[in-house]
Design a protein around this motif. Structure first.
Motif, PDB file in Angstrom:
ATOM      1  N   ASN A 227      34.773 -12.754 -34.291  1.00 23.51           N
ATOM      2  CA  ASN A 227      33.338 -12.993 -34.450  1.00 23.51           C
ATOM      3  C   ASN A 227      32.991 -14.457 -34.694  1.00 23.51           C
ATOM      4  N   ARG A 228      33.897 -15.331 -34.311  1.00 24.58           N
ATOM      5  CA  ARG A 228      33.646 -16.760 -34.409  1.00 24.58           C
ATOM      6  C   ARG A 228      33.933 -17.396 -33.054  1.00 24.58           C
ATOM      7  N   THR A 229      33.328 -18.538 -32.830  1.00 25.59           N
ATOM      8  CA  THR A 229      33.523 -19.235 -31.555  1.00 25.59           C
ATOM      9  C   THR A 229      34.180 -20.584 -31.812  1.00 25.59           C
ATOM     10  N   TYR A 230      35.012 -20.997 -30.845  1.00 20.92           N
ATOM     11  CA  TYR A 230      35.743 -22.263 -30.965  1.00 20.92           C
ATOM     12  C   TYR A 230      35.696 -22.990 -29.625  1.00 20.92           C
ATOM     13  N   ILE A 231      35.837 -24.310 -29.739  1.00 16.19           N
ATOM     14  CA  ILE A 231      36.039 -25.144 -28.558  1.00 16.19           C
ATOM     15  C   ILE A 231      37.352 -25.877 -28.744  1.00 16.19           C
ATOM     16  N   HIS A 232      38.259 -25.718 -27.760  1.00 10.36           N
ATOM     17  CA  HIS A 232      39.562 -26.396 -27.805  1.00 10.36           C
ATOM     18  C   HIS A 232      39.595 -27.483 -26.736  1.00 10.36           C
ATOM     19  N   LEU A 233      40.170 -28.627 -27.144  1.00  9.02           N
ATOM     20  CA  LEU A 233      40.375 -29.716 -26.195  1.00  9.02           C
ATOM     21  C   LEU A 233      41.867 -29.931 -26.025  1.00  9.02           C
ATOM     22  N   HIS A 234      42.345 -29.742 -24.799  1.00  3.57           N
ATOM     23  CA  HIS A 234      43.738 -30.087 -24.472  1.00  3.57           C
ATOM     24  C   HIS A 234      43.728 -31.491 -23.899  1.00  3.57           C
ATOM     25  N   TYR A 235      44.337 -32.415 -24.669  1.00  2.00           N
ATOM     26  CA  TYR A 235      44.284 -33.834 -24.272  1.00  2.00           C
ATOM     27  C   TYR A 235      45.706 -34.325 -24.033  1.00  2.00           C
ATOM     28  N   ILE A 236      46.025 -34.745 -22.823  1.00  4.66           N
ATOM     29  CA  ILE A 236      47.379 -35.196 -22.458  1.00  4.66           C
ATOM     30  C   ILE A 236      47.579 -36.614 -22.961  1.00  4.66           C
ATOM     31  N   THR A 237      48.736 -36.856 -23.600  1.00  4.09           N
ATOM     32  CA  THR A 237      49.041 -38.200 -24.103  1.00  4.09           C
ATOM     33  C   THR A 237      49.493 -39.100 -22.959  1.00  4.09           C
ATOM     34  N   ALA A 238      49.622 -40.390 -23.279  1.00  9.83           N
ATOM     35  CA  ALA A 238      50.003 -41.369 -22.252  1.00  9.83           C
ATOM     36  C   ALA A 238      51.399 -41.118 -21.725  1.00  9.83           C
ATOM     37  N   THR A 239      52.337 -40.611 -22.576  1.00  7.63           N
ATOM     38  CA  THR A 239      53.716 -40.355 -22.137  1.00  7.63           C
ATOM     39  C   THR A 239      53.830 -39.070 -21.354  1.00  7.63           C
ATOM     40  N   GLU A 240      52.771 -38.251 -21.390  1.00  3.20           N
ATOM     41  CA  GLU A 240      52.691 -36.977 -20.693  1.00  3.20           C
ATOM     42  C   GLU A 240      53.798 -36.004 -21.123  1.00  3.20           C
ATOM     43  N   GLU A 241      54.458 -36.304 -22.270  1.00  2.57           N
ATOM     44  CA  GLU A 241      55.468 -35.375 -22.803  1.00  2.57           C
ATOM     45  C   GLU A 241      54.864 -34.435 -23.824  1.00  2.57           C
ATOM     46  N   ASN A 242      53.792 -34.856 -24.435  1.00  5.15           N
ATOM     47  CA  ASN A 242      53.087 -34.040 -25.426  1.00  5.15           C
ATOM     48  C   ASN A 242      51.601 -33.992 -25.054  1.00  5.15           C
ATOM     49  N   TYR A 243      50.935 -33.094 -25.702  1.00  7.06           N
ATOM     50  CA  TYR A 243      49.481 -33.080 -25.553  1.00  7.06           C
ATOM     51  C   TYR A 243      48.869 -32.637 -26.867  1.00  7.06           C
ATOM     52  N   LEU A 244      47.683 -33.090 -27.100  1.00 15.88           N
ATOM     53  CA  LEU A 244      46.966 -32.755 -28.321  1.00 15.88           C
ATOM     54  C   LEU A 244      46.091 -31.523 -28.065  1.00 15.88           C
ATOM     55  N   ARG A 245      46.054 -30.671 -29.048  1.00 18.05           N
ATOM     56  CA  ARG A 245      45.161 -29.516 -28.969  1.00 18.05           C
ATOM     57  C   ARG A 245      44.223 -29.583 -30.172  1.00 18.05           C
ATOM     58  N   LEU A 246      43.004 -30.046 -29.899  1.00 20.96           N
ATOM     59  CA  LEU A 246      42.015 -30.199 -30.951  1.00 20.96           C
ATOM     60  C   LEU A 246      41.086 -28.987 -30.911  1.00 20.96           C
ATOM     61  N   SER A 247      40.856 -28.377 -32.052  1.00 23.53           N
ATOM     62  CA  SER A 247      40.038 -27.178 -32.141  1.00 23.53           C
ATOM     63  C   SER A 247      38.923 -27.387 -33.151  1.00 23.53           C
TER      64      SER A 247
END
Length: 440
Positions: A101-121
């Motif tokens: 019953n809650r809503t979220y927005i997630h941002l998948h952001y690829i880092t410069a090394t492209e080995e990791n990515y950020l998941r901001l919620s």
């Protein structure tokens, strides 16, 4: 049986339906604009935070936490996760999620090394509730607006129908015994062209009624006179025994009176035929060719009396919509009068031309002319010594008016004689059977 049509009902339905469609379109556009605007602020926050985190090198240190939360001033809490990029299918994007019953927005952001990515919620339940409440408010406003539109349509239709009701009431009071033009001062500007047309029709009706009354009085008078002569002649003849020659003379006089009455009755029948011709459907006619044929026919009659008919027709051709029988009646009267009053060995000239978008026909004779101070078009008015019923020009004027034109007769200025003129406005023909109005 077809249902009766209501102008007010149609107006209300059209105005209400058009207003509801407009309200719906504006409301949808407004809702999505507000929704995008509210969520856009969250998207900008997440993008700004992602760029701020990437700019710090120590974030990707092995000893740094892979899960943490941050909060900017005047902003909600953002949960951050640093995740390994196991597959290249993962790209920078925004994801909307409903959970518990809650809503979220997630941002998948690829880092410069492209080995990791950020998941901001970020929790957007508050924004979603605001958007939902705005939607409910828009629906309520729309319902109220539609109700107001319906009320306004009822009021406006009633107000717009007031001039029509006034006009209908005034028209309902009009009858043959009380013909009066409608006053346009109390009506809106939009109705004045209609009222001017109605007033023009009323004037034509008044003219027609006055002509009819004058005609009936004239017919009664013209028939009464020969009947009185016949009766008096018979009574005098029967007073005493007379010679057979006296009886023969009385019978000849009675026959002359009967012939005169027959001529009058024939003219009255001609009036009836002319009035019927006014309701004939106008047909496309090459008026120049039509006049050419009529002129040739009358030329044969003129030669019997040692006279001639000359045609000077311009342009070469001209197509117009008209009732041919009415035009024939006018020209027949003009040319027959010209032949009747022209001297021996003279020429009657029939001329046509175009002037100021009018088609003009002139019949010119070499007779004694006319008395321009008299009303030549009044019924049963005879001028000259050639006899007749006195209805010819009266009928010609009615036929000309039915054609949308007007006639006049005046004396020539260059010599003896008169000029009879018919002026008709040129009306363009629509395309029909591949032909259009043309003149050369």
């Amino acid at each position: 049986m077809l249902p009766e049509k209501s102008l007010r009902t149609r107006f209300i339905l059209q105005l209400a339906s058009a207003s509801m469609v407009l309200i719906a379109i504006v409301s949808v556009m407004l809702y999505y604009y507000i929704r995008v605007t509210i969520l856009e602020s969250v998207v900008l926050e997440l993008t700004y935070e992602a760029k701020a985190i990437i700019s710090q090198p120590h974030v990707f240190n092995p000893h740094f936490k892979t899960e943490f939360s941050i909060q900017l001033p005047n902003a909600s809490v953002t949960d951050v996760k640093i995740l390994p990029r196991a597959t290249h299918d993962i790209k920078s994007r925004f994801v909307y999620e409903d959970k518990d019953n809650r809503t979220y927005i997630h941002l998948h952001y690829i880092t410069a090394t492209e080995e990791n990515y950020l998941r901001l919620s970020k929790d957007t339940t508050l924004q979603s509730n605001i958007i939902r409440q705005i939607l409910i408010d828009i629906i309520i406003v729309n319902a109220v607006s539609i109700a107001l539109v319906l009320f306004y349509a009822l009021f406006l239709s009633r107000m717009l129908l007031v001039p029509i009701k006034i006009l209908t009431k005034k028209l309902g009071k009009i009858d043959e015994s009380f013909l009066k033009e409608i006053d346009t001062n109390s009506l809106p500007i939009e109705f004045k062209p209609l009222v001017r047309g109605i007033n023009g029709l009323i004037n034509r009706i008044q003219t027609f009624v006055s002509y009819q009354k004058e005609l009936f009085v004239g017919v009664a008078h013209e028939l009464k006179t020969p009947l009185a002569v016949m009766k008096a002649k018979n009574e005098v003849t029967l007073l005493k025994q007379r010679e057979s020659e006296r009886y023969i003379e009385a019978l000849k006089t009675n026959n002359d009176s009967i012939n005169q009455m027959n001529a009058i009755i024939g003219s009255v029948l001609e009036i009836g035929r002319q009035e019927g011709a006014q309701f004939e459907e106008p047909v496309p006619t090459d008026i120049i060719s039509f006049i050419q044929k009529l002129g040739n026919n009358f030329a044969i009659l003129a030669r019997v009396e040692n006279k001639d008919v000359s045609l000077e027709l311009k342009p070469k051709n001209l197509n117009m919509n008209l009732q041919q029988s009415l035009l024939t009646h006018v020209l027949q009267n003009f040319i027959q009068n010209a032949i009747k009053f022209s001297p021996q060995n003279s020429t009657i000239i029939v001329k046509t031309r175009i002037e100021n978008r009018n088609f003009i026909i002139e019949v010119i004779d070499s007779g004694i002319g006319i008395d321009e101070s008299k009303d030549l078009f009044a019924p049963f008015k005879r001028y000259g010594d050639k006899g007749g019923t006195g209805l010819g020009l009266f009928l010609a004027k009615g036929a000309a008016q039915a054609l949308g034109g007007k006639i006049s007769i005046k004396n020539r200025t260059d010599s003896n004689g008169a000029i009879a003129t018919l002026v008709m406005p040129i009306k363009k023909l629509g395309k029909k059977n591949g032909k259009t109005n043309s003149s050369n």
